[in-house]
Design a protein around this motif. Structure first.
Motif, mmCIF file in Angstrom:
data_model
loop_
_atom_site.group_PDB
_atom_site.id
_atom_site.type_symbol
_atom_site.label_atom_id
_atom_site.label_comp_id
_atom_site.label_asym_id
_atom_site.label_seq_id
_atom_site.Cartn_x
_atom_site.Cartn_y
_atom_site.Cartn_z
ATOM 1 N N ASP A 185 -31.955 11.444 -22.412
ATOM 2 C CA ASP A 185 -31.463 11.985 -23.673
ATOM 3 C C ASP A 185 -29.988 11.583 -23.827
ATOM 4 N N THR A 244 -39.642 9.209 -25.271
ATOM 5 C CA THR A 244 -40.923 9.735 -24.793
ATOM 6 C C THR A 244 -41.783 8.580 -24.298
ATOM 7 N N PHE A 254 -45.738 7.975 -23.000
ATOM 8 C CA PHE A 254 -47.056 8.606 -22.990
ATOM 9 C C PHE A 254 -46.969 10.064 -23.455
ATOM 10 N N GLY A 255 -46.121 10.280 -24.459
ATOM 11 C CA GLY A 255 -45.982 11.604 -25.047
ATOM 12 C C GLY A 255 -45.125 12.566 -24.258
ATOM 13 N N ARG A 256 -44.608 12.116 -23.133
ATOM 14 C CA ARG A 256 -43.797 12.980 -22.285
ATOM 15 C C ARG A 256 -42.316 12.625 -22.429
ATOM 16 N N ARG A 257 -41.503 13.606 -22.710
ATOM 17 C CA ARG A 257 -40.074 13.377 -22.878
ATOM 18 C C ARG A 257 -39.385 13.255 -21.529
ATOM 19 N N TRP A 258 -38.400 12.326 -21.485
ATOM 20 C CA TRP A 258 -37.608 12.119 -20.268
ATOM 21 C C TRP A 258 -36.189 12.627 -20.518
#
Length: 457
Positions: free
Chosen positions: A338, A328, A330-334
């Motif tokens: 994964d 993650t 800035f709190g956003r998952r990429w």
């Protein structure tokens, strides 16, 4: 490394000077960067010298840049750490070596399990042993000579000649399928250790032999079998067929020396709780545990979901760690990053980390733990990856693994072994792992013996 860099620099300058001498700069003999040459230069016959100097410098810088770019993109990544380089905090004007020695001297060792479990251990990587090479290696408290015969077979024997004790790996040479002692020329066969030639003797005694270690070469590694009772191998290290066929190629390795009991290292696989605390901070925050939780880098986080379990019959000597990793920013998952990893441990000393990703490709990283002496482990990570995937991808994976691993090294190098740990129910996998690992000890497995009053081993 400094001598190597200096040598490269000298070679580049020499090549640059040659390039400058052969360049035709007559067109600029009267001007250099828009400025007329001083009359004195013309009279001295040095017209065009600044242009040649500039060409030399430019050529040198270009060669250095190309070499750096080649190593970055194509050359395998090799990070080889010394025993005191990682995991120690040097303060008050002391060097890391001084700190490492003090920690080793003062640390409580605890009530330790046997020091050398039964199993297969890495001696060195195959590519490090060319045909006719002889290497001196310390493993399991023993000195061994590792050599490659003229037919390509890798052999491992005790390093010390039974005649008068010369080290076969220091000055010894390969003769056919034998290693020749540098002292008196005795030749010992690599397959069984039998002495086949004594240059000055009419007959070779039947008892003349050196101990030969059971060894094999698989997945680009030379391995030896150890059992405290001399028992034959009861299992083998599986072959990774993609490596054998050349579909996965060598992309690099790391090497660390860790001051801890061997069992501490694989036990991390069952210590699920430590992942969330130690390995959640992004790799950009480094390896020094004093700073990994710095707010500067907290925008990058690793999320882990892990399960550890032993394998059933007939693979009781194996266990698996199933890892689901997410990144993650800035709190956003990429989701593209994964990664699902299966870490399969085979015996006490070899772990296969299998990567299978739709975008990043497929490969295997072999994590090997080899006891050098009772509380010193040599740990290597060797990565093989799809040859169709750009080398930068596996090299980045290896570098990221190295950073995360060195955080563990800082813990291992400074901790004590707790034989009866204070656990909560969420730590149950640790006890299950210890029970599983105990199968590699026998009644006669060697234990650490030392005198409490003198600290002498």
């Amino acid at each position: 490394m400094e001598l190597c860099s200096l040598s490269v620099f000298v070679k580049v300058i020499a090549i640059s000077l040659v390039i400058g001498l052969v360049l035709d700069v007559r067109e600029t003999s009267d001007m250099f960067i828009g400025v007329a040459y001083p009359e004195l230069w013309r009279k001295a016959g040095l017209a065009g010298a600044p242009a040649r100097a500039a060409a030399c410098i430019l050529a040198g810088v270009s060669l250095l840049a190309l070499g750096w770019l080649y190593r970055l993109i194509f050359a395998p990544l090799e990070l080889l750490r010394t025993a005191d380089e990682v995991g120690y905090i040097a303060e008050d004007g002391r060097s890391r070596a001084q700190v490492a020695n003090e920690v080793r001297r003062r640390r409580k060792t605890g009530e330790l399990p046997p020091i050398y479990p039964n199993g297969w251990y890495r001696v060195l990587d195959s590519h490090m042993l060319e045909r006719g090479d002889v290497k001196n290696v310390t493993i399991l408290g023993e000195q061994v000579a590792v050599f490659r015969c003229e037919d390509g077979t890798a052999c491992v024997v005790d390093a010390y000649c039974p005649h008068l004790g010369a080290n076969l790996a220091v000055g010894g040479r390969v003769v056919g399928g034998c290693i020749e002692c540098p002292f008196h020329g005795w030749q010992f066969r690599g397959t069984d250790g039998k002495c086949v030639k004594i240059p000055y003797a009419d007959k070779v005694p039947e008892f003349a032999k050196v101990r030969c270690w059971r060894s094999c070469e698989v997945n680009g590694l030379v391995l030896v079998w150890f059992h405290c009772d001399g028992a034959e191998p009861s299992w083998v290290v599986p072959e990774q067929v993609e490596i054998t066929r050349g579909e996965w190629v060598y992309r690099g390795r790391t090497e660390h020396y860790i001051n801890a009991h061997i069992e501490e290292i694989p036990e991390n696989a069952a210590d699920i709780a430590h992942l969330a605390h130690l390995h959640t901070p992004g790799i950009v925050s480094g390896v020094d545990l004093r700073y990994t939780n710095s707010k500067t880098w907290e925008f990058v986080r690793h999320d882990w979901k892990v399960e550890w379990k032993p394998e059933p019959e007939p693979n009781l000597h194996c266990s698996q760690m199933l890892v689901k990793h997410a990144l993650t920013v800035f709190g956003r998952r990429w989701p593209l990053l994964d990664v699902d990893v299966v870490a399969r441990q085979v015996g006490p000393g070899v772990v296969f980390l299998q990567f299978d990703h739709s975008f990043l490709g497929r490969g295997s990283m072999m994590h090997c733990v080899t006891p050098v002496e009772p509380l010193l482990q040599c740990v290597t990570h060797t990565i093989f990856y799809q040859n169709s995937i750009p080398p930068l991808v596996p090299k980045f994976i290896l570098r990221a693994e190295c950073i995360q691993f060195e955080r563990d090294v800082m813990i291992w190098n400074n901790k004590t072994y707790v034989s009866r740990p204070m656990l909560v129910k969420e730590d149950s996998a640790i006890q299950r792992h210890r029970r599983w690992f105990s199968q590699f000890y026998s009644e006669n497995s060697p234990r650490l013996r030392y005198q409490h009053d003198t600290m002498d081993w």
